[in-house]
Motif scaffolding. Sequence first.
Motif, PDB file in Angstrom:
ATOM      1  N   LEU A  13       0.855  -1.189   0.000  1.00 54.34           N
ATOM      2  CA  LEU A  13       0.000   0.000   0.000  1.00 54.34           C
ATOM      3  C   LEU A  13       0.892   1.241   0.000  1.00 54.34           C
ATOM      4  CD1 LEU A  13      -2.892   1.248   0.386  1.00 54.34           C
ATOM      5  CD2 LEU A  13      -2.442   1.168   2.833  1.00 54.34           C
ATOM      6  N   PRO A  14       0.685   2.170  -0.933  1.00 51.31           N
ATOM      7  CA  PRO A  14       1.550   3.360  -0.980  1.00 51.31           C
ATOM      8  C   PRO A  14       1.563   4.103   0.357  1.00 51.31           C
ATOM      9  CG  PRO A  14       0.209   3.234  -2.970  1.00 51.31           C
ATOM     10  CD  PRO A  14      -0.294   2.150  -2.048  1.00 51.31           C
ATOM     11  N   ASP A  15       2.720   4.648   0.683  1.00 45.35           N
ATOM     12  CA  ASP A  15       2.820   5.432   1.919  1.00 45.35           C
ATOM     13  C   ASP A  15       2.906   6.925   1.637  1.00 45.35           C
ATOM     14  OD1 ASP A  15       5.388   5.667   0.959  1.00 45.35           O
ATOM     15  OD2 ASP A  15       6.355   4.673   2.665  1.00 45.35           O
ATOM     16  N   ARG A  71      -3.772   5.116   6.452  1.00 43.81           N
ATOM     17  CA  ARG A  71      -3.377   3.862   5.795  1.00 43.81           C
ATOM     18  C   ARG A  71      -4.013   2.655   6.493  1.00 43.81           C
ATOM     19  NH1 ARG A  71       1.986   2.381   5.704  1.00 43.81           N
ATOM     20  NH2 ARG A  71       1.906   1.543   3.573  1.00 43.81           N
ATOM     21  N   GLU A  72      -4.138   2.759   7.818  1.00 46.17           N
ATOM     22  CA  GLU A  72      -4.732   1.649   8.580  1.00 46.17           C
ATOM     23  C   GLU A  72      -6.162   1.384   8.127  1.00 46.17           C
ATOM     24  OE1 GLU A  72      -6.069   0.795  13.175  1.00 46.17           O
ATOM     25  OE2 GLU A  72      -4.393   2.145  12.807  1.00 46.17           O
ATOM     26  N   ILE A  73      -6.927   2.455   7.867  1.00 48.76           N
ATOM     27  CA  ILE A  73      -8.301   2.279   7.384  1.00 48.76           C
ATOM     28  C   ILE A  73      -8.299   1.834   5.923  1.00 48.76           C
ATOM     29  CG2 ILE A  73     -10.476   3.466   6.872  1.00 48.76           C
ATOM     30  CD1 ILE A  73     -10.035   5.162   9.361  1.00 48.76           C
ATOM     31  N   ASN A 114     -11.128   6.645  -0.790  1.00 49.01           N
ATOM     32  CA  ASN A 114      -9.699   6.960  -0.751  1.00 49.01           C
ATOM     33  C   ASN A 114      -9.448   8.372  -0.234  1.00 49.01           C
ATOM     34  OD1 ASN A 114      -9.108   4.441  -1.923  1.00 49.01           O
ATOM     35  ND2 ASN A 114      -9.226   5.264  -4.002  1.00 49.01           N
ATOM     36  N   THR A 115     -10.296   9.310  -0.629  1.00 50.95           N
ATOM     37  CA  THR A 115     -10.145  10.682  -0.137  1.00 50.95           C
ATOM     38  C   THR A 115     -11.082  10.974   1.044  1.00 50.95           C
ATOM     39  OG1 THR A 115     -10.153  13.033  -0.725  1.00 50.95           O
ATOM     40  CG2 THR A 115     -11.776  11.642  -1.842  1.00 50.95           C
ATOM     41  N   ALA A 116     -12.214  10.289   1.121  1.00 49.94           N
ATOM     42  CA  ALA A 116     -13.139  10.533   2.242  1.00 49.94           C
ATOM     43  C   ALA A 116     -12.455  10.261   3.576  1.00 49.94           C
ATOM     44  CB  ALA A 116     -14.383   9.659   2.098  1.00 49.94           C
ATOM     45  N   VAL A 117     -11.703   9.170   3.662  1.00 41.49           N
ATOM     46  CA  VAL A 117     -11.020   8.821   4.908  1.00 41.49           C
ATOM     47  C   VAL A 117      -9.995   9.902   5.259  1.00 41.49           C
ATOM     48  CG1 VAL A 117      -9.430   7.168   5.975  1.00 41.49           C
ATOM     49  CG2 VAL A 117     -11.398   6.345   4.654  1.00 41.49           C
ATOM     50  N   ALA A 118      -9.232  10.350   4.266  1.00 43.22           N
ATOM     51  CA  ALA A 118      -8.218  11.375   4.521  1.00 43.22           C
ATOM     52  C   ALA A 118      -8.864  12.687   4.973  1.00 43.22           C
ATOM     53  CB  ALA A 118      -7.383  11.599   3.259  1.00 43.22           C
ATOM     54  N   GLN A 119      -9.935  13.101   4.306  1.00 46.15           N
ATOM     55  CA  GLN A 119     -10.577  14.369   4.669  1.00 46.15           C
ATOM     56  C   GLN A 119     -11.192  14.303   6.062  1.00 46.15           C
ATOM     57  OE1 GLN A 119     -12.799  16.574   1.602  1.00 46.15           O
ATOM     58  NE2 GLN A 119     -12.138  15.044   0.115  1.00 46.15           N
ATOM     59  N   ALA A 120     -11.820  13.171   6.382  1.00 46.68           N
ATOM     60  CA  ALA A 120     -12.395  13.023   7.719  1.00 46.68           C
ATOM     61  C   ALA A 120     -11.294  13.024   8.781  1.00 46.68           C
ATOM     62  CB  ALA A 120     -13.223  11.742   7.797  1.00 46.68           C
ATOM     63  N   TYR A 121     -10.191  12.367   8.484  1.00 47.33           N
ATOM     64  CA  TYR A 121      -9.077  12.304   9.434  1.00 47.33           C
ATOM     65  C   TYR A 121      -8.535  13.699   9.745  1.00 47.33           C
ATOM     66  CZ  TYR A 121      -4.304  11.685  11.118  1.00 47.33           C
ATOM     67  OH  TYR A 121      -3.144  11.788  11.842  1.00 47.33           O
ATOM     68  N   THR A 239      -4.388   9.185  -5.861  1.00 46.39           N
ATOM     69  CA  THR A 239      -3.258   8.648  -6.622  1.00 46.39           C
ATOM     70  C   THR A 239      -2.735   7.323  -6.077  1.00 46.39           C
ATOM     71  OG1 THR A 239      -1.675  10.020  -5.385  1.00 46.39           O
ATOM     72  CG2 THR A 239      -2.541  10.908  -7.475  1.00 46.39           C
ATOM     73  N   VAL A 240      -3.279   6.853  -4.963  1.00 43.94           N
ATOM     74  CA  VAL A 240      -2.950   5.478  -4.544  1.00 43.94           C
ATOM     75  C   VAL A 240      -3.350   4.491  -5.645  1.00 43.94           C
ATOM     76  CG1 VAL A 240      -3.038   5.895  -2.048  1.00 43.94           C
ATOM     77  CG2 VAL A 240      -5.154   5.332  -3.273  1.00 43.94           C
ATOM     78  N   ILE A 241      -4.397   4.821  -6.411  1.00 45.65           N
ATOM     79  CA  ILE A 241      -4.890   3.917  -7.467  1.00 45.65           C
ATOM     80  C   ILE A 241      -3.810   3.710  -8.531  1.00 45.65           C
ATOM     81  CG2 ILE A 241      -6.645   3.547  -9.242  1.00 45.65           C
ATOM     82  CD1 ILE A 241      -8.479   5.468  -7.679  1.00 45.65           C
ATOM     83  N   GLY A 242      -3.311   4.805  -9.080  1.00 46.72           N
ATOM     84  CA  GLY A 242      -2.340   4.714 -10.147  1.00 46.72           C
ATOM     85  C   GLY A 242      -0.993   4.180  -9.695  1.00 46.72           C
TER      86      GLY A 242
END
Length: 454
Positions: A13-15, A71-73, A114-121, A239-242
Amino acid sequence: MTETKVLLPESALPDRWYNVAADMPNRPQPVLHPGTGQPVGPDDLAPLFPMELILQEVSEAPEVPIPEPVREILRLWRPTPLFRAHRLEQELGTRSRIFYKYEGVSPAGSHKPNTAVAQAYYSKQEGRERLATETGAGQWGSALALACRLLGLECKVYMVKVSYHQKPYRRSMIETWGASVVASPSKETQAGRAILEADPDSPGSLGIAISEAVEDAAGRGDTAYALGSVLNHVLLHQTVIGQEALAQMELAGAFPDVVIGCVGGGSNFAGLAFPFIREKIGGKEIDVLACEPAACPTLTRGPFAYDFGDTGQLTPLVPMHTLGHDFIPVGIHAGGLRYHGVAPLISQLVLDGLVRAEAYAQNDVFASAVTFAGSEGIIPAPESAHAIHGAVLNAMAADDEGVERTILFNLSGHGHFDMAAYDDYLAGRLEDFALPEDEIQRALSAIEPLPKPA
């Protein structure tokens, strides 16, 4: 290659997120304050967004670290599989190789978490207790509802009215994860009440729903606004997808000649395409194709201009391909693609010739979706089916030219909540809408007084 699936371990998983702005030949023009006409600063955006997202929005760093709690989620479903579409290739009788990255394995059934988790965090880190947002087809609303549930935040979703009624089970998903959802335009905001007063039967639009969500968030100190597409930080998170796809294509012993995604605001397209555009800028020969509906042909027929991101003119002025902020698209079933503008990063890449765009009629798109479902077994979301159709056309064109191409597309979500659309297609009730030129000109007249891009 004979394998059907190319899988990565969780350790892959990309970091870091990849920021295409660092490598673009021309940076996008600045976002402007509608009152002053000057570039917006962090203070202008602070009422709506947590500061970390604002810094990501303007960042020129090539990579941004992904926080470990995010990343954990993400590990609940990432890395997602890459498929070789052997059976679709056989169905088409093509000599080309077709691959697809499948984002429908997320709990919400699309790429949006992918972005919802980051924005909520980041919102929670800054002490916000509630998020307000809009949603078109409901994929973004359900993704943010999931993220808020996992991170312990309240969530309010303004859902475009036509989709609110077309997709009742998307509403049920949103509510199952604890969020509240209302049809937009609603009577809960000044923006919604003004639209209803002018047009009580308004079907709604993403632009209207954004106005409502922005008004909601701006009026409460405990609330941040979350957006599912268009903005730089949203595209960054995808961009984790690509990045995963690059590693998976290498494992498959292949590299794409063509990279394809559907485009509404642009998040799933950017998620797959941006890491490959870095390769293209570095000298690789790649055709990068953005697929949109003919009923909302933003990239193919909309001019590049400064425009509001919302109908109520509450947002800053964004440099993008646009059909005009008061454009109300017809009720095609690809609700996630019914947006008047396209992300500034993608708009600039189109101007620079690094991305090209095509627009398709929805009956053609659904024909390809049914072909895909019958061969690969997955029923795709109507939005994602535009990318499938683009892949099918590219494979057929390659055969006509007598060449073999390697084609990669993003299957950004499944269509399990879109069966009413398939009902309409299979029963012959699906209409094709080609947007009349006079309607484009009418909508564009609204942006005439706005500043012009340099």
